[in-house]
Scaffold this motif. Sequence first.
Motif, PDB file in Angstrom:
ATOM      1  N   ARG A  62     -20.255 -11.322   5.146  1.00  0.00           N
ATOM      2  CA  ARG A  62     -20.451 -11.158   6.583  1.00  0.00           C
ATOM      3  C   ARG A  62     -20.296  -9.718   7.053  1.00  0.00           C
ATOM      4  NH1 ARG A  62     -16.234 -15.637   7.908  1.00  0.00           N
ATOM      5  NH2 ARG A  62     -15.405 -14.476   6.187  1.00  0.00           N
ATOM      6  N   GLY A  63     -19.697  -8.864   6.229  1.00  0.00           N
ATOM      7  CA  GLY A  63     -19.511  -7.472   6.649  1.00  0.00           C
ATOM      8  C   GLY A  63     -18.251  -6.860   6.081  1.00  0.00           C
ATOM      9  N   VAL A  64     -17.781  -5.807   6.734  1.00  0.00           N
ATOM     10  CA  VAL A  64     -16.594  -5.076   6.288  1.00  0.00           C
ATOM     11  C   VAL A  64     -15.350  -5.931   6.505  1.00  0.00           C
ATOM     12  CG1 VAL A  64     -15.153  -3.030   6.697  1.00  0.00           C
ATOM     13  CG2 VAL A  64     -17.643  -2.834   6.821  1.00  0.00           C
ATOM     14  N   VAL A  65     -14.524  -6.046   5.460  1.00  0.00           N
ATOM     15  CA  VAL A  65     -13.250  -6.757   5.593  1.00  0.00           C
ATOM     16  C   VAL A  65     -12.060  -5.813   5.451  1.00  0.00           C
ATOM     17  CG1 VAL A  65     -14.123  -9.012   4.908  1.00  0.00           C
ATOM     18  CG2 VAL A  65     -13.245  -7.464   3.155  1.00  0.00           C
ATOM     19  N   PHE A  66     -12.288  -4.622   4.880  1.00  0.00           N
ATOM     20  CA  PHE A  66     -11.182  -3.680   4.697  1.00  0.00           C
ATOM     21  C   PHE A  66     -11.748  -2.287   4.462  1.00  0.00           C
ATOM     22  CE2 PHE A  66      -7.680  -1.727   2.196  1.00  0.00           C
ATOM     23  CZ  PHE A  66      -6.629  -1.965   3.066  1.00  0.00           C
ATOM     24  N   LYS A  67     -11.100  -1.290   5.075  1.00  0.00           N
ATOM     25  CA  LYS A  67     -11.501   0.103   4.877  1.00  0.00           C
ATOM     26  C   LYS A  67     -10.232   0.942   4.774  1.00  0.00           C
ATOM     27  CE  LYS A  67     -13.295   3.175   8.116  1.00  0.00           C
ATOM     28  NZ  LYS A  67     -14.280   3.601   9.114  1.00  0.00           N
ATOM     29  N   THR A  68     -10.192   1.805   3.756  1.00  0.00           N
ATOM     30  CA  THR A  68      -9.026   2.655   3.557  1.00  0.00           C
ATOM     31  C   THR A  68      -9.449   3.937   2.846  1.00  0.00           C
ATOM     32  OG1 THR A  68      -6.767   2.773   2.673  1.00  0.00           O
ATOM     33  CG2 THR A  68      -8.379   1.588   1.339  1.00  0.00           C
ATOM     34  N   TYR A  69      -8.567   4.916   2.900  1.00  0.00           N
ATOM     35  CA  TYR A  69      -8.780   6.168   2.178  1.00  0.00           C
ATOM     36  C   TYR A  69      -7.757   6.307   1.050  1.00  0.00           C
ATOM     37  CZ  TYR A  69     -11.703   7.047   6.189  1.00  0.00           C
ATOM     38  OH  TYR A  69     -12.671   6.935   7.155  1.00  0.00           O
ATOM     39  N   ASP A  70      -7.048   5.237   0.779  1.00  0.00           N
ATOM     40  CA  ASP A  70      -5.997   5.230  -0.233  1.00  0.00           C
ATOM     41  C   ASP A  70      -6.353   4.231  -1.339  1.00  0.00           C
ATOM     42  OD1 ASP A  70      -3.313   3.864  -1.232  1.00  0.00           O
ATOM     43  OD2 ASP A  70      -2.816   5.912  -0.611  1.00  0.00           O
ATOM     44  N   GLN A  71      -6.479   4.710  -2.560  1.00  0.00           N
ATOM     45  CA  GLN A  71      -6.885   3.848  -3.674  1.00  0.00           C
ATOM     46  C   GLN A  71      -5.897   2.720  -3.915  1.00  0.00           C
ATOM     47  OE1 GLN A  71      -8.462   5.779  -7.158  1.00  0.00           O
ATOM     48  NE2 GLN A  71      -7.777   4.131  -8.486  1.00  0.00           N
ATOM     49  N   ASP A  72      -4.613   3.001  -3.826  1.00  0.00           N
ATOM     50  CA  ASP A  72      -3.615   1.946  -4.046  1.00  0.00           C
ATOM     51  C   ASP A  72      -3.737   0.831  -3.009  1.00  0.00           C
ATOM     52  OD1 ASP A  72      -2.561   3.174  -6.313  1.00  0.00           O
ATOM     53  OD2 ASP A  72      -1.063   4.305  -5.167  1.00  0.00           O
ATOM     54  N   GLU A  73      -4.031   1.196  -1.766  1.00  0.00           N
ATOM     55  CA  GLU A  73      -4.230   0.172  -0.733  1.00  0.00           C
ATOM     56  C   GLU A  73      -5.449  -0.690  -1.055  1.00  0.00           C
ATOM     57  OE1 GLU A  73      -4.467   1.870   3.177  1.00  0.00           O
ATOM     58  OE2 GLU A  73      -2.382   2.510   3.164  1.00  0.00           O
ATOM     59  N   ALA A  74      -6.525  -0.063  -1.527  1.00  0.00           N
ATOM     60  CA  ALA A  74      -7.729  -0.813  -1.896  1.00  0.00           C
ATOM     61  C   ALA A  74      -7.430  -1.759  -3.052  1.00  0.00           C
ATOM     62  CB  ALA A  74      -8.857   0.149  -2.262  1.00  0.00           C
ATOM     63  N   ILE A  75      -6.713  -1.263  -4.041  1.00  0.00           N
ATOM     64  CA  ILE A  75      -6.352  -2.093  -5.199  1.00  0.00           C
ATOM     65  C   ILE A  75      -5.489  -3.271  -4.759  1.00  0.00           C
ATOM     66  CG2 ILE A  75      -4.961  -2.125  -7.314  1.00  0.00           C
ATOM     67  CD1 ILE A  75      -6.001   0.782  -7.793  1.00  0.00           C
ATOM     68  N   ASN A  76      -4.467  -3.021  -3.946  1.00  0.00           N
ATOM     69  CA  ASN A  76      -3.583  -4.094  -3.483  1.00  0.00           C
ATOM     70  C   ASN A  76      -4.341  -5.137  -2.669  1.00  0.00           C
ATOM     71  OD1 ASN A  76      -1.326  -2.971  -4.706  1.00  0.00           O
ATOM     72  ND2 ASN A  76      -0.741  -1.825  -2.882  1.00  0.00           N
ATOM     73  N   PHE A  77      -5.237  -4.678  -1.803  1.00  0.00           N
ATOM     74  CA  PHE A  77      -6.023  -5.608  -0.999  1.00  0.00           C
ATOM     75  C   PHE A  77      -6.887  -6.493  -1.899  1.00  0.00           C
ATOM     76  CE2 PHE A  77      -9.729  -6.926   1.419  1.00  0.00           C
ATOM     77  CZ  PHE A  77      -9.134  -7.487   2.538  1.00  0.00           C
ATOM     78  N   LEU A  78      -7.579  -5.870  -2.855  1.00  0.00           N
ATOM     79  CA  LEU A  78      -8.422  -6.647  -3.769  1.00  0.00           C
ATOM     80  C   LEU A  78      -7.600  -7.626  -4.597  1.00  0.00           C
ATOM     81  CD1 LEU A  78     -11.005  -4.001  -4.965  1.00  0.00           C
ATOM     82  CD2 LEU A  78     -11.469  -6.062  -3.633  1.00  0.00           C
ATOM     83  N   GLU A  79      -6.460  -7.186  -5.087  1.00  0.00           N
ATOM     84  CA  GLU A  79      -5.605  -8.096  -5.865  1.00  0.00           C
ATOM     85  C   GLU A  79      -5.202  -9.292  -5.017  1.00  0.00           C
ATOM     86  OE1 GLU A  79      -3.598  -4.962  -9.023  1.00  0.00           O
ATOM     87  OE2 GLU A  79      -2.479  -5.472  -7.206  1.00  0.00           O
ATOM     88  N   ASP A  80      -4.842  -9.054  -3.747  1.00  0.00           N
ATOM     89  CA  ASP A  80      -4.429 -10.148  -2.871  1.00  0.00           C
ATOM     90  C   ASP A  80      -5.574 -11.127  -2.605  1.00  0.00           C
ATOM     91  OD1 ASP A  80      -1.878  -9.131  -2.710  1.00  0.00           O
ATOM     92  OD2 ASP A  80      -2.150  -8.222  -0.725  1.00  0.00           O
TER      93      ASP A  80
ATOM     94  N   LYS B  12     -13.478  10.928   5.254  1.00  0.00           N
ATOM     95  CA  LYS B  12     -13.063  11.770   4.128  1.00  0.00           C
ATOM     96  C   LYS B  12     -13.196  10.989   2.828  1.00  0.00           C
ATOM     97  CE  LYS B  12      -8.217  10.485   4.676  1.00  0.00           C
ATOM     98  NZ  LYS B  12      -6.853  10.963   4.822  1.00  0.00           N
ATOM     99  N   VAL B  13     -13.005  11.682   1.725  1.00  0.00           N
ATOM    100  CA  VAL B  13     -12.986  11.048   0.415  1.00  0.00           C
ATOM    101  C   VAL B  13     -11.589  11.189  -0.178  1.00  0.00           C
ATOM    102  CG1 VAL B  13     -15.421  11.321  -0.088  1.00  0.00           C
ATOM    103  CG2 VAL B  13     -13.877  13.147  -0.701  1.00  0.00           C
ATOM    104  N   PRO B  14     -11.169  10.267  -1.001  1.00  0.00           N
ATOM    105  CA  PRO B  14     -11.893   9.051  -1.356  1.00  0.00           C
ATOM    106  C   PRO B  14     -11.894   8.064  -0.190  1.00  0.00           C
ATOM    107  CG  PRO B  14      -9.719   8.962  -2.324  1.00  0.00           C
ATOM    108  CD  PRO B  14      -9.860  10.323  -1.667  1.00  0.00           C
ATOM    109  N   ALA B  15     -12.928   7.238  -0.159  1.00  0.00           N
ATOM    110  CA  ALA B  15     -13.031   6.164   0.825  1.00  0.00           C
ATOM    111  C   ALA B  15     -13.357   4.878   0.089  1.00  0.00           C
ATOM    112  CB  ALA B  15     -14.121   6.481   1.843  1.00  0.00           C
ATOM    113  N   PHE B  16     -12.755   3.807   0.527  1.00  0.00           N
ATOM    114  CA  PHE B  16     -12.948   2.495  -0.092  1.00  0.00           C
ATOM    115  C   PHE B  16     -13.262   1.510   1.029  1.00  0.00           C
ATOM    116  CE2 PHE B  16      -9.964   4.995  -2.485  1.00  0.00           C
ATOM    117  CZ  PHE B  16     -10.390   4.859  -3.785  1.00  0.00           C
ATOM    118  N   VAL B  17     -14.421   0.884   0.948  1.00  0.00           N
ATOM    119  CA  VAL B  17     -14.818  -0.107   1.940  1.00  0.00           C
ATOM    120  C   VAL B  17     -15.134  -1.396   1.186  1.00  0.00           C
ATOM    121  CG1 VAL B  17     -16.351  -0.659   3.854  1.00  0.00           C
ATOM    122  CG2 VAL B  17     -15.827   1.745   3.340  1.00  0.00           C
ATOM    123  N   ILE B  18     -14.458  -2.459   1.572  1.00  0.00           N
ATOM    124  CA  ILE B  18     -14.623  -3.754   0.911  1.00  0.00           C
ATOM    125  C   ILE B  18     -15.363  -4.683   1.867  1.00  0.00           C
ATOM    126  CG2 ILE B  18     -13.413  -5.718  -0.130  1.00  0.00           C
ATOM    127  CD1 ILE B  18     -11.122  -3.592  -0.716  1.00  0.00           C
TER     128      ILE B  18
END
Length: 116
Positions: free
Chosen positions: A92-110, A82-88
């Motif tokens: 080496r590959g995928v380290v994080f996948k979420t459908y929640d923007q706040d989770e993506a932001i928090n992961f990137l900040e960390d 579904k959208v929105p989707a955030f894949v970081i």
Amino acid sequence: MRKRLLHGLVSVFLLSVVVACSSDAYPALMPEKNGEYSLLWVRDRNEGVTPFPPIFNEVNKVTMPSSLEETNKNYPELKLEKVPAFVIFDNRGVVFKTYDQDEAINFLEDILNDSK
């Protein structure tokens, strides 16, 4: 005995090829260097203008495809639902996948604050 050894070596080789190819499925989305990150942000184009979170400017590459359908066609192994989707990704590959923007932001900040 030799037959078993040969079978074992072939199995290990095939497994390593499968593992190596799994991250090669989306090299255009991944950063080139160790310690860098990139972001795939799939959003609903019908929602209008979506503010660009400042932390997204700190990754090396942001890819924003035109639709979920296009993304799933080009990168079916990501299995986005579904959208929105955030894949970081790291190099080496995928380290994080979420459908929640706040989770993506928090992961990137960390991860970006940890790397400083």
